[in-house]
Each structure stands twice: as C-alpha cells, then as structure tokens.
Write a protein that holds these residues in place. Structure first.
Motif, PDB file in Angstrom:
ATOM      1  N   ASP A 192       0.843  -1.200   0.000  1.00  0.00           N
ATOM      2  CA  ASP A 192       0.000   0.000   0.000  1.00  0.00           C
ATOM      3  C   ASP A 192       0.876   1.248   0.000  1.00  0.00           C
ATOM      4  O   ASP A 192       0.678   2.166  -0.801  1.00  0.00           O
ATOM      5  CB  ASP A 192      -0.935  -0.020   1.224  1.00  0.00           C
ATOM      6  CG  ASP A 192      -1.922   1.137   1.212  1.00  0.00           C
ATOM      7  OD1 ASP A 192      -2.310   1.566   0.102  1.00  0.00           O
ATOM      8  OD2 ASP A 192      -2.313   1.597   2.300  1.00  0.00           O
ATOM      9  N   ASP A 256       0.944   6.860   3.462  1.00  0.00           N
ATOM     10  CA  ASP A 256       0.556   5.730   4.319  1.00  0.00           C
ATOM     11  C   ASP A 256       1.138   5.876   5.724  1.00  0.00           C
ATOM     12  O   ASP A 256       1.394   4.893   6.407  1.00  0.00           O
ATOM     13  CB  ASP A 256       1.002   4.405   3.668  1.00  0.00           C
ATOM     14  CG  ASP A 256       0.084   3.244   4.054  1.00  0.00           C
ATOM     15  OD1 ASP A 256      -1.095   3.506   4.369  1.00  0.00           O
ATOM     16  OD2 ASP A 256       0.547   2.093   4.047  1.00  0.00           O
ATOM     17  N   HIS A 278      -4.368   6.905   5.452  1.00  0.00           N
ATOM     18  CA  HIS A 278      -5.683   6.439   5.880  1.00  0.00           C
ATOM     19  C   HIS A 278      -5.637   5.895   7.316  1.00  0.00           C
ATOM     20  O   HIS A 278      -6.560   5.219   7.742  1.00  0.00           O
ATOM     21  CB  HIS A 278      -6.224   5.378   4.908  1.00  0.00           C
ATOM     22  CG  HIS A 278      -5.483   4.069   4.966  1.00  0.00           C
ATOM     23  ND1 HIS A 278      -6.134   2.871   5.142  1.00  0.00           N
ATOM     24  CD2 HIS A 278      -4.168   3.786   4.903  1.00  0.00           C
ATOM     25  CE1 HIS A 278      -5.220   1.897   5.150  1.00  0.00           C
ATOM     26  NE2 HIS A 278      -4.036   2.432   5.011  1.00  0.00           N
ATOM     27  N   HIS A 279      -4.549   6.174   8.028  1.00  0.00           N
ATOM     28  CA  HIS A 279      -4.469   5.741   9.431  1.00  0.00           C
ATOM     29  C   HIS A 279      -4.916   6.863  10.352  1.00  0.00           C
ATOM     30  O   HIS A 279      -4.649   8.019  10.094  1.00  0.00           O
ATOM     31  CB  HIS A 279      -3.034   5.372   9.801  1.00  0.00           C
ATOM     32  CG  HIS A 279      -2.512   4.194   9.054  1.00  0.00           C
ATOM     33  ND1 HIS A 279      -1.652   4.319   7.995  1.00  0.00           N
ATOM     34  CD2 HIS A 279      -2.753   2.881   9.205  1.00  0.00           C
ATOM     35  CE1 HIS A 279      -1.371   3.111   7.523  1.00  0.00           C
ATOM     36  NE2 HIS A 279      -2.032   2.220   8.237  1.00  0.00           N
ATOM     37  N   THR A 301      -4.374   3.603   1.417  1.00  0.00           N
ATOM     38  CA  THR A 301      -3.913   4.864   0.831  1.00  0.00           C
ATOM     39  C   THR A 301      -3.935   4.752  -0.690  1.00  0.00           C
ATOM     40  O   THR A 301      -4.205   5.726  -1.393  1.00  0.00           O
ATOM     41  CB  THR A 301      -2.495   5.203   1.340  1.00  0.00           C
ATOM     42  OG1 THR A 301      -2.526   5.234   2.770  1.00  0.00           O
ATOM     43  CG2 THR A 301      -2.032   6.551   0.841  1.00  0.00           C
ATOM     44  N   ASP A 331      -3.908  -4.363   1.601  1.00  0.00           N
ATOM     45  CA  ASP A 331      -4.298  -3.640   2.812  1.00  0.00           C
ATOM     46  C   ASP A 331      -5.690  -4.022   3.289  1.00  0.00           C
ATOM     47  O   ASP A 331      -6.013  -3.862   4.458  1.00  0.00           O
ATOM     48  CB  ASP A 331      -4.217  -2.121   2.589  1.00  0.00           C
ATOM     49  CG  ASP A 331      -3.114  -1.494   3.428  1.00  0.00           C
ATOM     50  OD1 ASP A 331      -2.061  -2.142   3.534  1.00  0.00           O
ATOM     51  OD2 ASP A 331      -3.319  -0.387   3.972  1.00  0.00           O
TER      52      ASP A 331
HETATM   53 MN   LIG Z   1      -2.080   1.306   4.350  1.00  0.00          MN
END
Ligand SMILES: [Mn+2]
Length: 507
Positions: A192, A256, A278-279, A301, A331
């Motif tokens: 990812d 990421d 996206h965390h 991501t 992911d």
């Molecule tokens: Mn990721």
C-alpha cells in the motif's frame, strides 16, 4: 365552448381512429415505454428517451399539452389516468413511467397498469412523502420522490467536487515545484505504502512537467517474500532513507503514514510538505504541511491515490495500476477487511489496467535462497523431547523465515509443539507453533519470556523477542546464541514440565 370534461371524453372516444391514422407505435402489440402524465418531469424523461431513439408513447389529460407534444413528433394521446379504461387499444408497455403531479391520478394509473399488465415495470412519481408508501404498496417497482432525488444528487455532486478539488489542489501545488521530492513510506513499507509512493511520483511528474525528480525512500526491511517479489517484478526503485538523501530533498511527502515520527523514523520536527494517509493517529497533523489528506474511513492509501489519478484524468501506467491494485488488495486482506464501496470502486477501475500475469507471480513468489537455507537448518538442527521440538537456525537476516520454519516443523509426526529460534542484529527471536489443545502457547511464552522481552500470542501460534542489550560483549552472534539459549529456553521447559523428563529422543 364545451365544458372541459366533455371535450376530454369526446377525444377519448375518437382515439381508435387516431391510433389507426396517426400512429405507428400505438398500432403495435407491444411498446418499450409509455409515459403517463407529461408535465415537466415527464417531458424530460421523454426527451432523454427520444435522444436514445427509444420507442415510446405519451398519455396526458391536457389537450393543449398533447398537441404540443405531437408538434414535437411525439406520439401522444389525450386520456385521463383516472379512467380505468385509459389503456384501451394501446400496446402493452414494457416500462411505464407514471409521472403526473396528481397523486390520486398516479395511484389510479398504477392500479390500472398493474391489473392489466402485471409484467410491466412501473416507475412512479410520489408527489408527497405519504404517496411513497402507497405507491410501493400498490406494486410500483420504483418510486421516485423528486425532492429526495434532488437532495441526494446535490450531496453526491458536492462530495465529488470536494474530492476533485483536493486532487486539483495537490496537482496545482506540485505544478509549482521543481527540484527533488522525497516520498517517504512508512517503516518496513508494504505494498500500500509503496504503490501510493509510485502514484504520487506519477502525479508529480505529470503536474511539474518532469521538473520534479521523485525519490521513493524507506527505512526498515522489506521482509516478506511477496513484498520483495512485488518490488522486483514491478521494477520499483526505492532508496534507503539516509540523512544525506534527506539533505538533497527540496520537498518531502509522507504516504501511508500520518506524521513525521509516526510509523517512520523522521524526526518529529521534520518539515514535510505533503501527507496522504488512511491511518488514524489521533494527533493533529503538523501545521506547516502544504497538503494533508488523511481519510481514516478508506481501506488503503492506494485507494485515495487511485481517486486522484481518476479525478485528474492522468493515464495510469500498467506497473502503477498493478501496484495500486495489489496495494488495495493487500491492505484490505483480499477485500475482506475494512473495505469500503469506494475501495472496490477504485479496484474495479484499476483492474483492466493491471497485468494479471504479474499479479499472479507476485502472489506466488518463489522462495528466496535465504529462506530455503533457514528452513534447511531448522530441519537439520531440530531436537525433539516428549513431543516438543526445538530448533536453532543461528544468525538470521530475514526474520519472516522463522515463522515459516515453525509452520513446517509443527507438521512433523510426533511433534505437538515447535519452537524455532534464531538471532538477529538486536534480538533473539523465537517463533512457536502448537497443536496440543491442553497448552495455551501464547500464555506460556508470555510467562516464560515476557519479563525479559516481548512475548505472547494465541493458543496455537506465538512468538517472543528478547533484546540482546545484556550480551553485547560477545562478538560472534552464533556463539552468543549457543551460550545464552539454554538458560533462556529453560524458562519455557520448566513451565511445561519438560525438565523432569531426561529422555531425549532425536528423530
Ligand atoms: Mn495502508
């Protein structure tokens, strides 16, 4: 002038003549579409269908309206939707649009159509919220409440506008830069992170007209065979992040990974220009960042990056499409974990652009020589005592091989529990597997090694990592392991009761 009602019934009586003289569609047995009630909504539907050259007839109770429609070359007839016979002498429609602005007329027309032609698909317009239910109960296949349709469309458009603005903002920003853009992935980068870096580099080249030189940077290891296969097969150029390279970068982007120092080894104070992730980390992104897009709802991501490429209409090359697709897939654990409809949507967009043979090769990579060697020494060095297998594989660089060795050895006949251990640069690493239902391996490992390192896991699989801090004076790692492993393993053997048995049978 005659009263309106009388005029209408007069027209209805004359309809069969009209049908014969004027109409070709109405004389058929069947027709594709009929529009019942042709105000502004009906008219718009008619226009759409006519553009697609579809067969249709139109019914409205207003004579003037029908005349206008005929002037525009529509086959239109004056009839009242409340008259139970209004479909008389008309062909069987495949689809009926009931679109007048009179709710009782719409309901009556629905009943007539459903009674006479049960197979016809009906799309009915609800004039108010109460009619939605009534029309559904009477068997309308689709009920449209225009106010709701408008509201939904408005929101959909504004969301699209927002995301395309984000993509445009990123593009405009990159267009003004020249020099070197360092794209930093998270530590031990996965597909990812790597594919997102590739996509960002592609956007940067496009936006800056090649004035930006992009370098994909990473720290840690790319351990798993699949990830190494991914990088080799897609010929991805990545460099280890060093202080010198950092110096050479005019701009920095994080993909990421949500902030400098979080899941990467940048100093927390490092100035980064772009963050795409996206965390969720709960912290606010640093204030000085030029562009931030952190969407914790998205599965990968790579999905966000795919959306940018779509919005910006940048042609996606085969390696980048393949990488992004693989990134989303990895992911979301093969589209099973944290996956959203958008992730699937972007994956579907990428799929025809990917190289499916390459994807196959990545997912079934050949085993590296080092892994084979570690598996070999794990088999050679095994010692078995009362169903417990211990195997020392010595010095290891790739720690992913250790669990693979444990997976292999637990399958040996007569083995209930397998512990495979080796020594890395900073730790002794133990990987364990168990099929003895009386033993919770994770708990035993935690009890044995938790106080001198990190240890734990599940009933059937567990691991431990014991730092080498205390043993640094010994130079040779293999020698070190031989010296210290016995007292370490004793912690385990005494808990499971192996120390009381002295019989050691080697297989
Ligand atoms: Mn990721």
């Amino acid at each position: 002038m005659e009263p309106i009602n009388k005029m209408r019934s007069f027209t209805i009586i004359r309809m069969p003549d009209v049908v014969q003289n004027f109409s070709k569609s109405a004389s058929k047995d069947r027709i594709k579409y009929i529009i019942l009630g042709c105000g502004s909504t009906g008219y718009n539907v008619a226009e759409e269908l006519q553009q697609e050259n579809e067969d249709l007839i139109i019914i409205d109770r207003d004579e003037k309206r029908v005349e206008d429609l005929r002037d525009r070359k529509y086959e239109a007839f004056v009839r009242d939707l409340r008259d139970p016979d209004f479909m008389k002498n008309l062909p069987v429609p495949e689809v009926a649009f009931i679109l007048s602005n009179d709710k009782d007329a719409n309901l009556a027309a629905l009943k007539t159509v459903k009674t006479r032609f049960p197979a016809t698909h009906v799309i009915a317009r609800a004039v108010d919220p109460v009619s939605i239910d009534l029309l559904q109960k009477e068997g309308a296949d689709i009920v449209l409440y225009p106010q709701k349709v408008v509201a939904k469309t408005a929101i959909h458009h504004i969301r699209r506008l927002h995301s395309s603005r984000l993509a445009m903002r990123l593009y405009d920003l990159l267009a003004t830069w020249e020099g070197t853009l360092g794209i930093v992935t998270h530590i031990n980068p996965d597909p990812d992170a790597i594919s997102s870096a590739m996509a960002l580099s592609m956007i940067a080249h496009h936006a800056s007209n090649n004035a930006l030189n992009c370098r994909i940077l990473y720290e840690g290891n790319i351990g798993h065979q699949e990830n190494r296969a991914f990088i080799n097969l897609l010929e991805i150029k990545m460099e280890r992040l060093t202080p010198q390279i950092l110096e050479e970068c005019d701009y920095l982007a994080l993909v990421d990974s949500s902030a400098p120092g979080i899941n990467n080894e940048l100093a927390k104070t490092t100035r980064v220009n772009i963050i795409i992730d996206h965390h969720k980390n709960g912290e606010q992104p640093p204030a000085a960042v030029d562009f931030v897009d952190i969407r914790s709802g998205v599965g990968a991501t790579a999905s966000i990056m795919t959306q940018y490429l779509m919005e910006l209409d940048i042609p996606v090359s085969m390696p980048v499409a393949t990488a992004l697709f693989y990134g989303i897939r990895a992911d979301t654990r093969d589209f099973k974990r944290n996956v959203t409809p958008q992730d699937l949507n972007y994956a579907a967009f990428l799929l025809p652009l990917t190289d499916s043979e390459l994807l196959d090769k990545i997912t079934s990579p050949s085993i590296s020589l080092e892994t084979v060697e570690i598996l070999g020494s794990a088999i050679r060095n095994r010692k078995i005592k009362s169903g417990y297998l211990f195997s020392n594989v010595g010095y290891i660089r790739n720690r992913d091989a250790l669990p693979q060795a444990a997976d292999l050895l637990i399958q040996l006949e007569g083995v209930n529990t397998a512990l495979v251990y080796g020594i890395g640069d900073q730790n002794i690493i133990i990987s364990a597997r168990n099929k003895d239902i009386r033993l919770h391996l994770g708990n035993v490992m935690a009890e044995a090694f938790g106080s001198i390192g990190e240890a734990g896991g599940h009933a059937t699989m567990a691991a431990a990592m014991i730092p080498l801090n205390y043993f640094t004076m010994v130079r040779n790692k293999e020698e070190l392991l031989a010296l210290i492993i016995d007292p370490i393993l004793k912690r385990f053997t005494s808990i499971v009761g192996l120390d009381n048995e002295d019989k050691q049978d080697e297989i």
